[in-house]
Design an enzyme around this catalytic site. Structure first.
Site, PDB file in Angstrom:
ATOM      1  N   TYR A 129       0.840  -1.205   0.000  1.00  0.00           N
ATOM      2  CA  TYR A 129       0.000   0.000   0.000  1.00  0.00           C
ATOM      3  C   TYR A 129       0.872   1.250   0.000  1.00  0.00           C
ATOM      4  CZ  TYR A 129      -4.376  -2.523   1.242  1.00  0.00           C
ATOM      5  OH  TYR A 129      -5.480  -3.343   1.260  1.00  0.00           O
ATOM      6  N   GLU A 245      -7.209  -3.478   9.950  1.00  0.00           N
ATOM      7  CA  GLU A 245      -5.901  -3.169  10.527  1.00  0.00           C
ATOM      8  C   GLU A 245      -6.069  -2.281  11.754  1.00  0.00           C
ATOM      9  OE1 GLU A 245      -1.526  -2.137   8.974  1.00  0.00           O
ATOM     10  OE2 GLU A 245      -2.995  -0.670   8.341  1.00  0.00           O
TER      11      GLU A 245
END
Lengths: 416, 363
Positions: A129, A245
């Protein structure tokens, strides 16, 4: 206020406890998220899946246990393993983020192919990411994939890629539509880390270890069907996992365990005349942290009850990442202070305590304050979503203003 | 499993909030604060109509027999409205003392009167926590001597419950001969405390239980002060957010500046878990007695710290206006200051929490 789970759940809790007591000798030592799982960890994972203590609600056809979702059962399992300080199974980004994403948004074929080997630790994933220029502003990512001869061709760089060294696969955000608006031109690709053109360089951090990596892509060729969701939908797909997350970084059981370890340390270590806990200043700090950990524990129970009622977590949930990471960091800070000069020992030094874990935690937890949405981004979210405060003015206005002041003379440090 | 307020408790909260919004606007608080006796008869009557004085009085004595969590819900709302009415001692600690340590005769005499609002009892137990200025009360042959500081809900009390230096509790009439009662003036004009000087004042003993009831009172008192702090903190955060959403500088709402936004986010982030901590501490008082004293200490000390931060930060968000008397923000600031100190400041309470866990060796 009713804190009883009820007789059925009490029976379930006893079963979990009995399982842990009977089998904990098979469990691996606490899991190292940056390493490839050991064979012991893989065997343990398989045993846990078999008994439904991990991957509990994932359907059997995908390699899970296939139980109906039950928040309280999940909570009991997490709580009991944490209490016993026994590994609750593999916890890597493949399991915590990629699998939930596939379950929500993957094709049937993708689910059948990837979920089971991921759960069993046979396939290890890393997450592509962040980029050097796309941290808090993740949608600014520049790694691009154009189509050539019926394949994506990926070029660019990712950073903060934990497990990349050991990973078999990557789930990766790339820009496939360079002309689309910022959030609309991103796709979520999955490909093998053995694909030619990938270079992994360990990223050494302040802890002295390389918990993360940088990953460079040069003409990495990816088949067109190795995409989750449609082209241009990658931002939406990724957001489905970012929530996982943030949830993961705010585990009240983990805080409780760190606090218990700190209490034990302060009762064992001597500082001058008495034990560390006999020092009134250190003890005062300990009790203050104990109160905060208690507050976060009950806050967690409140969030749990909200979800049982099908209500949103609200402010109680929005603040978890910010507060938990800060609190964990302060627990480590007190541990270092409580052992005085010994607190500086590190790198396997003689007289080092607990393998230097307190110093490592103290530094690594600063990384967690920054990672997964910085503290400042968290505060923006709390203010704008939780308190409904006004948003920042449009960026265009700010950049106009920045241009207008760009040529103004600056004061520099050291200049008269 | 349900961690939170029941439907009834939510209704209670909303009813008290509505009642206080009607009867206790800031202008009224201000009017009251400027009088010698700042208590509001109007708000007190409204609160009595809701049955609040009898909340913790057992049903057989004409009360509602409710729990400390119910009382904490009320405390939060009273603080949110900075209501100038007695509560902590008169409606919480006194009924708990009499129910748990009173004789049948004492219960029959006082509890119905407390429930109806006919009588109020102040409570002085500060010396069991921390002795200041040489205060302390001794008891012998039914007579009290010495000084008790910080008698809570002092103004208008018909009697006082007083702890002596051995932790035994006594009940003494406000007009007893040998008792000189002196009002103390505090930062917080919405609550009244006083000093009791005893010179052979006649007192009735309450059950001598080696400090057990006093420990219960410390726990209950700390939970209620923590709940009060929670309500005042909630009001201060809301006011800061509202102000930042209206005030413009540099052509922008100041709430759109991250510097201001982050101050508000920090307040909310530290404040929100306090709510769950206070709820649990209140719940534990009735349902998990072995944890009650420790978690009450945590609730008291932690809200004391968090809301000191909230009080100063909200004031800063208001800029110069926050510092003036004009918008009255200081009433909440001072309420939080009172909640922090009374029945032990954070350091004192944390030392007690450490002792409760055996972390302090006996001297």
């Amino acid at each position: 206020m009713d804190l009883e789970y009820g007789p059925d759940y009490d029976v379930f809790r006893k079963q979990v406890r009995a399982f842990i007591e009977a089998h904990s000798h098979l469990a691996p030592p606490s899991s190292d998220r940056a390493a490839r799982p050991s064979s012991k960890a893989v065997e343990w994972q398989k045993l846990l899946i078999e008994h439904g203590y991990t991957a509990r609600t994932i359907p059997q056809e995908y390699g899970g246990f296939g139980a109906e979702p039950d928040i309280l059962q999940s909570r009991i399992i997490a709580g009991e393993f944490a209490r016993a300080r026994v590994s609750g199974g593999l916890s890597n980004q493949g399991i915590s983020m990629f699998v939930p994403t596939l379950l929500e948004l993957g094709t049937e074929e993708q689910k059948l192919r990837w979920i089971e080997p991921t759960l069993k630790g046979d396939v290890v994933w890393c997450q592509g990411y962040s980029e050097p220029g796309a941290g808090s502003d993740l949608a600014n990512l520049k790694t691009r994939a154009h189509i050539e001869n019926g394949e994506f061709v990926v070029n660019g760089q990712k950073i903060w890629t934990s497990t990349a060294k050991h990973a078999d696969m990557i789930f990766c955000l790339v820009r496939t539509e360079p002309d689309a608006p910022k959030h609309g031109g991103i796709s979520y690709l999955i490909f093998s880390m053995d694909t030619p053109g990938i270079e992994v360089r360990p990223l050494k951090t302040m802890t002295g270890h390389a918990e993360f990596n940088e990953v460079f892509f040069t003409d990495v060729r990816v088949p067109l069907d190795q995409i989750v969701g449609q082209r241009g939908q990658g931002w939406f797909v990724a957001n489905a996992t970012l929530g996982h997350e943030r949830g993961m970084l705010g585990d009240p059981d983990a805080l409780e365990n760190r606090l218990q370890a700190l209490i034990a340390l302060m009762q064992e270590e001597h500082l001058g005349q008495g034990r560390a806990i006999d020092n009134p200043v250190l003890r005062d700090r300990l009790v203050a942290l104990q109160a905060e950990v208690a507050a976060m524990k009950y806050n967690g129970m409140r969030i749990l009850s909200n979800s049982l009622r099908g209500e949103p977590g609200g402010m109680a949930k929005l603040i978890v990442k910010l507060q938990s990471c800060e609190l964990a960091h302060q627990i480590s800070a007190l541990a270092i202070d409580a052992i005085g000069e010994l607190g500086i020992l590190y790198h396997n030094s003689p007289r080092e305590r607990e393998g230097g874990a307190w110093q490592w935690n103290y530094m690594f937890q600063l990384g967690l304050i920054i990672g997964g949405g910085t503290a400042q981004i968290q505060k923006n979210i709390i203010a704008e979503r939780g308190l409904e405060m006004p948003r920042e003015p449009k960026l265009a206005k700010i950049s106009d203003a920045a241009k207008a002041t760009a040529d103004m003379p600056r004061h520099k440090q050291g200049s008269a | 499993m349900d961690f939170g307020l029941s439907k009834d408790q939510q209704m209670l909260r909303d009813a008290v909030a509505r009642c206080l919004a009607d009867t206790c606007p800031l202008d009224h608080v201000r009017e009251c604060a400027e009088r010698d006796n700042p208590l509001s008869d109007k708000v007190l009557r409204a609160v009595q109509d809701l049955g609040i004085p009898g909340m913790l009085v057992p049903e057989e004595h004409g009360g509602l027999g409710m729990t400390l969590l119910d009382a904490a819900i009320v405390a939060e709302q009273l603080a949110y409205a900075v209501a100038p009415v007695p509560f902590l001692a008169s409606h919480v600690l006194a009924p708990i003392t009499l129910s748990e340590a009173g004789s049948e005769e004492q219960k029959a005499h006082w509890l119905p009167k407390i429930a109806s609002g006919e009588a109020r009892i102040g409570v002085a137990i500060s010396e069991t926590i921390e002795v200041r200025d040489g205060a302390g009360v001794s008891s012998a042959a039914g007579k009290l001597n010495g000084t008790a500081l910080f008698a809570i809900d002092f103004e208008g009390a018909d009697a006082f419950i007083v702890a002596d230096s051995g932790g035994r509790l006594h009940l003494v009439g406000a007009k007893a001969s040998g008792l000189k009662a002196i009002a103390l003036t505090t930062i917080d004009r919405t609550r009244c405390v006083g000093e009791l000087r005893f010179d052979g004042a006649e007192a009735e003993p309450l059950a001598d239980d080696r400090g057990a009831t006093v420990a219960r009172l410390r726990a209950a008192g700390r939970v209620i002060l923590a709940a009060d702090s929670l309500g005042a903190g909630q009001a201060m955060i809301e006011k800061a957010v509202d102000y930042a959403g209206q005030r413009e500088q540099f052509g922008r709402l100041i709430g759109s500046f991250q510097a201001v936004k982050h101050m508000c986010a920090e307040m909310a982030a530290r404040h929100e878990p306090c709510r769950s901590l206070v709820w649990y501490a209140a719940h534990a008082f009735d349902a998990v007695p072995k944890e009650a004293s420790l978690v009450a200490c945590h609730a008291k000390s932690h809200t004391g710290e968090v809301h000191r931060f909230v009080a100063r930060t909200s004031t800063e968000v208001h800029g110069g206006m926050g510092f003036t008397d004009l918008i009255g923000l200081h009433y909440w600031f001072k309420r939080i200051g009172f909640d922090r100190q009374v029945l032990g400041g954070p350091e004192t309470v944390r030392a007690e929490a450490a002792a409760l866990q055996g972390w302090i060796k006996a001297a």
